[in-house]
Design a protein around this motif. Structure first.
Motif, PDB file in Angstrom:
ATOM      1  N   GLU A  80      12.794   7.128  -6.106  1.00 53.22           N
ATOM      2  CA  GLU A  80      11.753   6.161  -6.190  1.00 53.22           C
ATOM      3  C   GLU A  80      10.380   6.516  -5.649  1.00 53.22           C
ATOM      4  N   GLY A  81      10.484   7.537  -4.878  1.00 54.33           N
ATOM      5  CA  GLY A  81       8.896   8.085  -4.277  1.00 54.33           C
ATOM      6  C   GLY A  81       8.529   7.179  -3.258  1.00 54.33           C
ATOM      7  N   TYR A  82       9.486   6.624  -2.269  1.00 56.53           N
ATOM      8  CA  TYR A  82       8.946   5.497  -1.508  1.00 56.53           C
ATOM      9  C   TYR A  82       7.835   5.873  -0.584  1.00 56.53           C
ATOM     10  N   ARG A  83       6.905   5.101  -0.482  1.00 55.27           N
ATOM     11  CA  ARG A  83       5.720   5.021   0.529  1.00 55.27           C
ATOM     12  C   ARG A  83       6.093   4.076   1.558  1.00 55.27           C
ATOM     13  N   GLY A  84       4.990   4.309   2.470  1.00 56.07           N
ATOM     14  CA  GLY A  84       5.180   3.025   3.499  1.00 56.07           C
ATOM     15  C   GLY A  84       4.909   1.866   2.991  1.00 56.07           C
ATOM     16  N   SER A  85       5.412   0.636   3.407  1.00 60.45           N
ATOM     17  CA  SER A  85       5.131  -0.570   3.056  1.00 60.45           C
ATOM     18  C   SER A  85       3.668  -1.148   3.238  1.00 60.45           C
ATOM     19  N   ARG A  86       3.341  -2.092   2.298  1.00 60.79           N
ATOM     20  CA  ARG A  86       1.955  -2.602   2.062  1.00 60.79           C
ATOM     21  C   ARG A  86       2.149  -3.897   2.200  1.00 60.79           C
ATOM     22  N   PRO A  87       2.662  -4.659   3.330  1.00 61.88           N
ATOM     23  CA  PRO A  87       2.822  -6.138   2.954  1.00 61.88           C
ATOM     24  C   PRO A  87       1.568  -6.935   2.906  1.00 61.88           C
ATOM     25  N   ASP A  88       1.845  -8.356   2.610  1.00 63.53           N
ATOM     26  CA  ASP A  88       0.512  -9.197   2.544  1.00 63.53           C
ATOM     27  C   ASP A  88       0.503  -9.588   3.933  1.00 63.53           C
ATOM     28  N   VAL A  89      -0.518  -9.042   4.858  1.00 60.43           N
ATOM     29  CA  VAL A  89      -0.630  -9.376   6.289  1.00 60.43           C
ATOM     30  C   VAL A  89      -1.052 -10.811   6.495  1.00 60.43           C
ATOM     31  N   ALA A  90      -1.869 -11.324   5.679  1.00 60.05           N
ATOM     32  CA  ALA A  90      -2.223 -12.851   5.903  1.00 60.05           C
ATOM     33  C   ALA A  90      -1.231 -13.472   5.630  1.00 60.05           C
ATOM     34  N   ARG A  91      -0.285 -13.658   4.620  1.00 59.16           N
ATOM     35  CA  ARG A  91       1.161 -14.162   4.498  1.00 59.16           C
ATOM     36  C   ARG A  91       1.863 -13.947   5.652  1.00 59.16           C
ATOM     37  N   ARG A  92       2.104 -12.861   6.083  1.00 56.23           N
ATOM     38  CA  ARG A  92       3.087 -12.680   7.287  1.00 56.23           C
ATOM     39  C   ARG A  92       2.584 -13.183   8.485  1.00 56.23           C
ATOM     40  N   GLU A  93       1.236 -13.201   8.723  1.00 56.43           N
ATOM     41  CA  GLU A  93       0.691 -13.914  10.053  1.00 56.43           C
ATOM     42  C   GLU A  93       0.746 -15.378   9.818  1.00 56.43           C
ATOM     43  N   ARG A  94       0.765 -15.921   8.502  1.00 58.77           N
ATOM     44  CA  ARG A  94       0.988 -17.124   8.600  1.00 58.77           C
ATOM     45  C   ARG A  94       2.021 -17.766   8.822  1.00 58.77           C
ATOM     46  N   LEU A  95       3.059 -16.957   8.353  1.00 56.36           N
ATOM     47  CA  LEU A  95       4.462 -17.195   8.587  1.00 56.36           C
ATOM     48  C   LEU A  95       5.037 -16.796   9.915  1.00 56.36           C
ATOM     49  N   GLY A  96       4.136 -16.404  11.034  1.00 59.19           N
ATOM     50  CA  GLY A  96       4.452 -16.055  12.181  1.00 59.19           C
ATOM     51  C   GLY A  96       5.289 -14.824  12.318  1.00 59.19           C
TER      52      GLY A  96
END
Length: 238
Positions: A80-96
């Motif tokens: 699948e040609g994995y790369r590093g993840s690019r999560p939604d930082v704002a969402r993650r910070e909101r969720l702790g």
């Protein structure tokens, strides 16, 4: 996305989806995420992307945003040609949650190399879970030995837990998933059913040692146009 069950006709907001797909706060939990065709194929032309849809991508990205770590097999990283993840930082910070989302790749034979995008295109070093006998090249990653000849996945999960990575998002491939199921290590499955008859010779989502079937209970059903999004949990496993 419309909920079909257990609350028919409800249009799901992002906040409601976060609550529906969230992890328990008090334990280590492994959630597997897969997409398959109606006739059970896990890939089209060798890749799961051929079965994708906007709805599947939304839940796929949500699964990452809610997790502490992504767990994946080396074969899937390569295919699948994995790369590093690019999560939604704002969402993650909101969720702790921590802003970083590492990817942990399982390789018994040491088949990953430092030139892969997983290592060259990432904001956080991956974790490589391997064996004592694997001949790994020098990698820009944290290397965890979990077994002599084969990766002991129970040890692997405990090593992730020891690093505070308790919300584990399992993304494949089928062999890793099947072995995790056989070891009793999968708590939940999010399965997207793509409205496609793939035919061909593609495998199914789980492949591994035969054993007693894992009994599941259906927790929710969502629909986005003709795509179904199913959420299962191991029965009697709250």
């Amino acid at each position: 996305m419309e909920m079909l069950w257990p609350s028919p006709g409800v249009e799901m907001t992002d906040t409601e989806l976060e609550a529906l797909y969230g992890y328990p706060a008090d334990r280590t939990w492994v959630t597997a995420n897969f997409v398959s065709s109606v006739d059970g194929a896990v890939t089209v032309d060798g890749r799961s992307a051929g079965l994708g849809s906007p709805a599947d991508k939304k839940i796929y990205l949500l699964g990452r945003d809610l997790a502490d770590v992504v767990l994946v097999g080396a074969g899937t990283v390569l295919a699948e040609g994995y790369r590093g993840s690019r999560p939604d930082v704002a969402r993650r910070e909101r969720l702790g949650l921590a802003p970083e989302l590492p990817i942990a790749v399982v390789t018994a034979r040491g088949t990953v190399t430092p030139d892969l995008p997983l290592f060259t295109d990432t904001a956080v070093p991956p974790i490589v879970i391997t064996t004592a006998r694997a001949e790994l090249p020098s990698l820009p990653a944290e290397v965890v030995v979990a077994g002599e000849d084969e990766v002991d996945l129970g040890v692997a999960v405990r090593e992730l837990e020891a690093r505070g990575l308790r919300r584990i998002n399992l993304e494949g491939g089928p062999k890793l998933f099947g072995t995790m199921v056989a070891a009793g290590l999968v708590d939940e499955l999010n399965l997207t059913v793509s409205p496609v008859l793939a035919v061909g010779d593609a495998g199914r989502i789980a492949h591994g040692p035969a054993g007693a079937p894992a009994d599941l209970e259906l927790r929710s059903v969502l629909r986005a146009d003709d795509v179904l999004l199913l959420r299962y949990r191991r029965r009697n496993h709250s």
